[in-house]
Each structure stands twice: as structure tokens, then as C-alpha cells.
Design a protein around this motif. Structure first.
Motif, mmCIF file in Angstrom:
data_model
loop_
_atom_site.group_PDB
_atom_site.id
_atom_site.type_symbol
_atom_site.label_atom_id
_atom_site.label_comp_id
_atom_site.label_asym_id
_atom_site.label_seq_id
_atom_site.Cartn_x
_atom_site.Cartn_y
_atom_site.Cartn_z
ATOM 1 N N ALA A 7 54.618 41.990 71.896
ATOM 2 C CA ALA A 7 54.521 43.178 72.742
ATOM 3 C C ALA A 7 53.094 43.690 72.860
ATOM 4 O O ALA A 7 52.664 44.088 73.941
ATOM 5 C CB ALA A 7 55.445 44.274 72.205
ATOM 6 N N GLY A 8 52.349 43.693 71.784
ATOM 7 C CA GLY A 8 50.973 44.187 71.823
ATOM 8 C C GLY A 8 50.120 43.432 72.814
ATOM 9 O O GLY A 8 49.326 44.024 73.556
ATOM 10 N N SER A 9 50.282 42.129 72.859
ATOM 11 C CA SER A 9 49.530 41.303 73.811
ATOM 12 C C SER A 9 49.917 41.641 75.240
ATOM 13 O O SER A 9 49.065 41.691 76.131
ATOM 14 C CB SER A 9 49.789 39.820 73.552
ATOM 15 O OG SER A 9 49.357 39.461 72.261
ATOM 16 N N ARG A 10 51.204 41.889 75.474
ATOM 17 C CA ARG A 10 51.663 42.233 76.818
ATOM 18 C C ARG A 10 51.161 43.624 77.222
ATOM 19 O O ARG A 10 50.819 43.854 78.385
ATOM 20 C CB ARG A 10 53.174 42.137 76.910
ATOM 21 C CG ARG A 10 53.649 40.685 76.891
ATOM 22 C CD ARG A 10 55.129 40.570 77.130
ATOM 23 N NE ARG A 10 55.930 41.047 76.013
ATOM 24 C CZ ARG A 10 56.277 40.297 74.978
ATOM 25 N NH1 ARG A 10 55.910 39.038 74.903
ATOM 26 N NH2 ARG A 10 57.007 40.800 74.011
ATOM 27 N N GLU A 40 47.704 46.463 70.122
ATOM 28 C CA GLU A 40 47.363 45.431 71.099
ATOM 29 C C GLU A 40 46.990 44.099 70.451
ATOM 30 O O GLU A 40 47.131 43.056 71.065
ATOM 31 C CB GLU A 40 46.217 45.900 71.996
ATOM 32 C CG GLU A 40 46.644 46.938 73.005
ATOM 33 C CD GLU A 40 45.557 47.266 73.999
ATOM 34 O OE1 GLU A 40 44.413 46.806 73.851
ATOM 35 O OE2 GLU A 40 45.863 48.005 74.957
ATOM 36 N N HIS A 41 46.512 44.155 69.234
ATOM 37 C CA HIS A 41 46.171 42.924 68.520
ATOM 38 C C HIS A 41 47.281 42.490 67.568
ATOM 39 O O HIS A 41 47.067 41.686 66.666
ATOM 40 C CB HIS A 41 44.825 43.082 67.807
ATOM 41 C CG HIS A 41 43.683 43.085 68.776
ATOM 42 N ND1 HIS A 41 43.205 44.238 69.342
ATOM 43 C CD2 HIS A 41 42.976 42.062 69.312
ATOM 44 C CE1 HIS A 41 42.221 43.927 70.173
ATOM 45 N NE2 HIS A 41 42.069 42.621 70.184
ATOM 46 N N ASN A 42 48.483 43.057 67.801
ATOM 47 C CA ASN A 42 49.700 42.683 67.066
ATOM 48 C C ASN A 42 49.582 42.861 65.561
ATOM 49 O O ASN A 42 50.169 42.110 64.792
ATOM 50 C CB ASN A 42 50.116 41.252 67.431
ATOM 51 C CG ASN A 42 50.355 41.112 68.906
ATOM 52 O OD1 ASN A 42 51.192 41.806 69.475
ATOM 53 N ND2 ASN A 42 49.592 40.240 69.550
ATOM 54 N N ARG A 43 48.835 43.881 65.170
ATOM 55 C CA ARG A 43 48.706 44.193 63.737
ATOM 56 C C ARG A 43 49.589 45.360 63.335
ATOM 57 O O ARG A 43 49.742 45.640 62.155
ATOM 58 C CB ARG A 43 47.244 44.490 63.405
ATOM 59 C CG ARG A 43 46.390 43.251 63.559
ATOM 60 C CD ARG A 43 44.998 43.479 63.043
ATOM 61 N NE ARG A 43 44.228 42.255 63.181
ATOM 62 C CZ ARG A 43 43.026 42.207 63.709
ATOM 63 N NH1 ARG A 43 42.440 43.306 64.135
ATOM 64 N NH2 ARG A 43 42.391 41.063 63.802
ATOM 65 N N ARG A 44 50.141 46.058 64.330
ATOM 66 C CA ARG A 44 51.101 47.139 64.095
ATOM 67 C C ARG A 44 52.222 46.989 65.108
ATOM 68 O O ARG A 44 51.992 46.662 66.262
ATOM 69 C CB ARG A 44 50.465 48.523 64.279
ATOM 70 C CG ARG A 44 49.414 48.889 63.263
ATOM 71 C CD ARG A 44 50.024 49.111 61.878
ATOM 72 N NE ARG A 44 49.011 49.490 60.907
ATOM 73 C CZ ARG A 44 48.269 48.661 60.200
ATOM 74 N NH1 ARG A 44 48.409 47.352 60.361
ATOM 75 N NH2 ARG A 44 47.397 49.084 59.338
ATOM 76 N N ARG A 45 53.425 47.257 64.648
ATOM 77 C CA ARG A 45 54.577 47.231 65.553
ATOM 78 C C ARG A 45 54.606 48.546 66.332
ATOM 79 O O ARG A 45 54.163 49.571 65.844
ATOM 80 C CB ARG A 45 55.871 47.084 64.775
ATOM 81 C CG ARG A 45 56.008 45.727 64.139
ATOM 82 C CD ARG A 45 57.328 45.629 63.414
ATOM 83 N NE ARG A 45 57.418 44.346 62.760
ATOM 84 C CZ ARG A 45 58.426 43.523 62.909
ATOM 85 N NH1 ARG A 45 59.447 43.861 63.657
ATOM 86 N NH2 ARG A 45 58.437 42.371 62.291
ATOM 87 N N VAL A 46 55.172 48.472 67.503
ATOM 88 C CA VAL A 46 55.293 49.669 68.327
ATOM 89 C C VAL A 46 56.762 50.083 68.350
ATOM 90 O O VAL A 46 57.645 49.262 68.596
ATOM 91 C CB VAL A 46 54.728 49.423 69.744
ATOM 92 C CG1 VAL A 46 55.432 48.298 70.447
ATOM 93 C CG2 VAL A 46 54.760 50.677 70.584
ATOM 94 N N GLY A 47 57.012 51.349 68.012
ATOM 95 C CA GLY A 47 58.377 51.865 68.000
ATOM 96 C C GLY A 47 58.905 52.089 69.410
ATOM 97 O O GLY A 47 58.150 52.087 70.389
ATOM 98 N N ASP A 48 60.206 52.294 69.502
ATOM 99 C CA ASP A 48 60.851 52.447 70.802
ATOM 100 C C ASP A 48 60.300 53.615 71.612
ATOM 101 O O ASP A 48 60.030 53.467 72.802
ATOM 102 C CB ASP A 48 62.361 52.612 70.645
ATOM 103 C CG ASP A 48 63.042 51.335 70.192
ATOM 104 O OD1 ASP A 48 62.458 50.248 70.384
ATOM 105 O OD2 ASP A 48 64.164 51.425 69.660
ATOM 106 N N SER A 49 60.139 54.779 70.988
ATOM 107 C CA SER A 49 59.675 55.947 71.752
ATOM 108 C C SER A 49 58.231 55.761 72.215
ATOM 109 O O SER A 49 57.890 56.130 73.343
ATOM 110 C CB SER A 49 59.822 57.236 70.949
ATOM 111 O OG SER A 49 59.053 57.172 69.764
#
Length: 81
Positions: A7-10, A40-49
Motif C-alpha cells: 500500500a505504501g508504494s501505491r 510510503e517506504h513500507n516501513r509502517r502499516r497504514v490503518g483503515d481510517s
């Protein structure tokens, strides 16, 4: 690059397509630019909200960012059947 990107890359790709600065997007969604950089560098997940807020700011559907455009399209097509 693998077919299934994270997701971060997208998020980064969509932001760049729109010509938006990382700091501007971060401010819009209420996080620091440093935190957005980690996402953005996929080092942290992004929550739904947060994903919903980012998608809204990037004028796209959250599913496109979470799953990729191909998966979102396939899902929409399968629901239409």
C-alpha cells in the motif's frame, strides 16, 4: 518489482502522479511528513481510517491503494455478477 506491491508504494505512486508534495499530503491527513515517508517506504502499516483519509486526499478509492487497481477492478467485476 513484484506484481503485488504494498500500500505504501501505491500511495507514493498516486501522490507523485498528482504532483503533490509529501509534506502537503501529510498535513492534509493530519500526520507528520516523516510518518508518511515511513508509510510510503513500507516501513509502517497504514490503518483503515488513515488509509481512507489518504485515499480521499488523493481522490481515489481506498481499495485501489490497499489492494491495487487490478484487484479492486476484479472485485468490482465479481460483485457485478
Amino acid at each position: 518489482m513484484p506484481h503485488s506491491r504494498l500500500a505504501g508504494s501505491r500511495i507514493r505512486e498516486r501522490r507523485l502522479v498528482l504532483g503533490q508534495k509529501q509534506a502537503a499530503l501529510a498535513k492534509t491527513v493530519g500526520i507528520s511528513a516523516a510518518y508518511l515517508n515511513l508509510i510510503e517506504h513500507n516501513r509502517r502499516r497504514v490503518g483503515d481510517s488513515l488509509l481512507d483519509a489518504i485515499a480521499k486526499a488523493l481522490k481515489t478509492d481506498p481499495a485501489v491503494l490497499a489492494e491495487g487497481a487490478e484487484a479492486a477492478l476484479l472485485g468490482a467485476l465479481s460483485e457485478a455478477d
